[in-house]
Design a protein around this motif. Structure first.
Motif, PDB file in Angstrom:
ATOM      1  N   GLU A  89       0.843  -1.197   0.000  1.00  0.00           N
ATOM      2  CA  GLU A  89       0.000   0.000   0.000  1.00  0.00           C
ATOM      3  C   GLU A  89       0.876   1.243   0.000  1.00  0.00           C
ATOM      4  OE1 GLU A  89      -3.837   1.850   2.474  1.00  0.00           O
ATOM      5  OE2 GLU A  89      -2.991  -0.109   3.005  1.00  0.00           O
ATOM      6  N   ARG A  90       0.341   2.323  -0.511  1.00  0.00           N
ATOM      7  CA  ARG A  90       1.049   3.598  -0.527  1.00  0.00           C
ATOM      8  C   ARG A  90       0.308   4.637   0.284  1.00  0.00           C
ATOM      9  NH1 ARG A  90       3.461   4.148  -6.609  1.00  0.00           N
ATOM     10  NH2 ARG A  90       4.601   2.172  -6.572  1.00  0.00           N
ATOM     11  N   GLU A 177       5.852   3.681  -0.034  1.00  0.00           N
ATOM     12  CA  GLU A 177       5.184   2.414  -0.308  1.00  0.00           C
ATOM     13  C   GLU A 177       5.589   1.443   0.787  1.00  0.00           C
ATOM     14  OE1 GLU A 177       4.818   0.086  -4.280  1.00  0.00           O
ATOM     15  OE2 GLU A 177       6.504  -0.797  -3.214  1.00  0.00           O
ATOM     16  N   LYS A 207       4.518  -2.315  -8.572  1.00  0.00           N
ATOM     17  CA  LYS A 207       4.654  -2.111  -7.136  1.00  0.00           C
ATOM     18  C   LYS A 207       5.379  -0.814  -6.795  1.00  0.00           C
ATOM     19  CE  LYS A 207       2.829  -6.106  -6.230  1.00  0.00           C
ATOM     20  NZ  LYS A 207       1.437  -6.174  -5.802  1.00  0.00           N
ATOM     21  N   ASP A 210       3.812   4.182  -8.846  1.00  0.00           N
ATOM     22  CA  ASP A 210       2.798   5.188  -8.538  1.00  0.00           C
ATOM     23  C   ASP A 210       1.594   5.122  -9.478  1.00  0.00           C
ATOM     24  OD1 ASP A 210       5.680   6.950  -8.346  1.00  0.00           O
ATOM     25  OD2 ASP A 210       4.495   6.704  -6.537  1.00  0.00           O
TER      26      ASP A 210
END
Length: 297
Positions: A89-90, A177, A207, A210
């Motif tokens: 997740e970011r 991230e 991954k 963005d």
């Protein structure tokens, strides 16, 4: 016979009431308690993180401590994941330091701001994660052993040392991230659900890009040195890299949901061995923690 003053029974009753209050069970632990402190701070000394290594992922048996689910903080309910496998997740990373140094984490361990650790709202603890600063490409591996952060929409809270290695301790927050590392009993590991050796493993483009609008083309293997919102610092870094290695390299502009970013990449390479050799040479010449990834030409 000794005569006691009439007021003594009242004193005894009051003492019993007070002792009863003191022996009553404490309220349930509030994971948000540390966030009631208005201002955290970095240590006064200039802590050198250049020789500080990442957390070393290893198998740890599941524990109940710190994994109560659901739990409530400031009236909001959170759920702990059944498994960290595949998580990526970011979001925004913050950090915590001196005011919490030496205090217990959510699973009963002692927080040390000089170690590579982190707090997360939903990952099972203890666990491990690789955190990448999306503005400069630096990555660290941390051991997640605490709950938080509960400020706004922040995703993860790193120890002061981990934040300094990622280069954002002065700003307070960074776009990152977070990719979970899971370790099985036999020692095999995965990073965001993909096989991982614990070293410079290639990272799938999706991954780290963005959610970029990447044009179609042949896939290649690159060593990424950094990612910047402005082109000038990317060109400066590219010039430095050209002074230490002869491989092809580029500044790749990528349009993302968060804006345009300029990625400094060395390559492409024909195979992972060549890429890792170049990555090692670059890191030995002071280019910090690089990322090995697949990208399109």
């Amino acid at each position: 016979m000794t005569q006691f003053p009439l007021s003594l029974p009242l004193v005894i009753v009051a003492a019993l009431i007070l002792s009863g209050c003191a022996s009553s069970p404490p309220p349930e632990t509030d994971h948000s308690s540390r966030y009631t402190i208005s201002q955290d701070r970095a240590p006064e000394d200039d802590f050198d993180v250049s020789g500080l290594g990442d957390a070393r992922p290893q198998y740890e048996a599941p524990r109940s401590a710190g994994n109560k689910s659901p739990y409530t903080v400031w009236g909001k309910q959170y759920t702990v994941m059944d498994s960290n496998h595949g998580y990526v997740e970011r979001g925004t990373a913050s950090w915590y330091g001196e005011k919490f140094h030496g205090h217990k984490t959510s699973n009963g361990e002692v927080f040390d701001m000089y170690e590579m650790s982190a707090a997360h709202k939903s990952l099972r603890i203890p666990g491990y994660a690789r955190v990448t600063n999306l503005d400069n490409g630096r990555s660290v591996i941390v051991r997640v052993n605490d709950r938080g952060p509960f400020h706004g929409d922040r995703l993860i809270d790193l120890s002061y040392a981990a934040a300094k290695k990622l280069g954002y301790q002065g700003k307070g927050t960074a776009r990152v991230e977070v990719a979970a590392i899971t370790v099985e009993k036999d020692g095999t590991m995965t990073l965001a659900g993909r096989p991982f050796s614990g070293g410079g493993e290639p990272v799938p483009l999706e991954k780290v890009a963005d959610n970029a609008d990447v044009s179609s083309g042949a896939s290649g293997l690159f060593v990424q040195l950094g990612s910047f919102s402005s082109r000038n610092p990317a060109e400066v870094l590219l010039g430095k890299a050209r002074g230490v290695i002869e491989n092809p390299m580029r500044v790749r502009a990528v349009d993302t949901a968060s804006g345009r970013f300029h990625r400094v990449q060395v390559g492409p390479f024909r195979n992972p061995d060549e890429a890792r050799q170049a990555q090692a040479r670059l890191e030995n010449r002071g280019f910090g923690q690089t990322i090995l990834l697949t990208d399109s030409h």
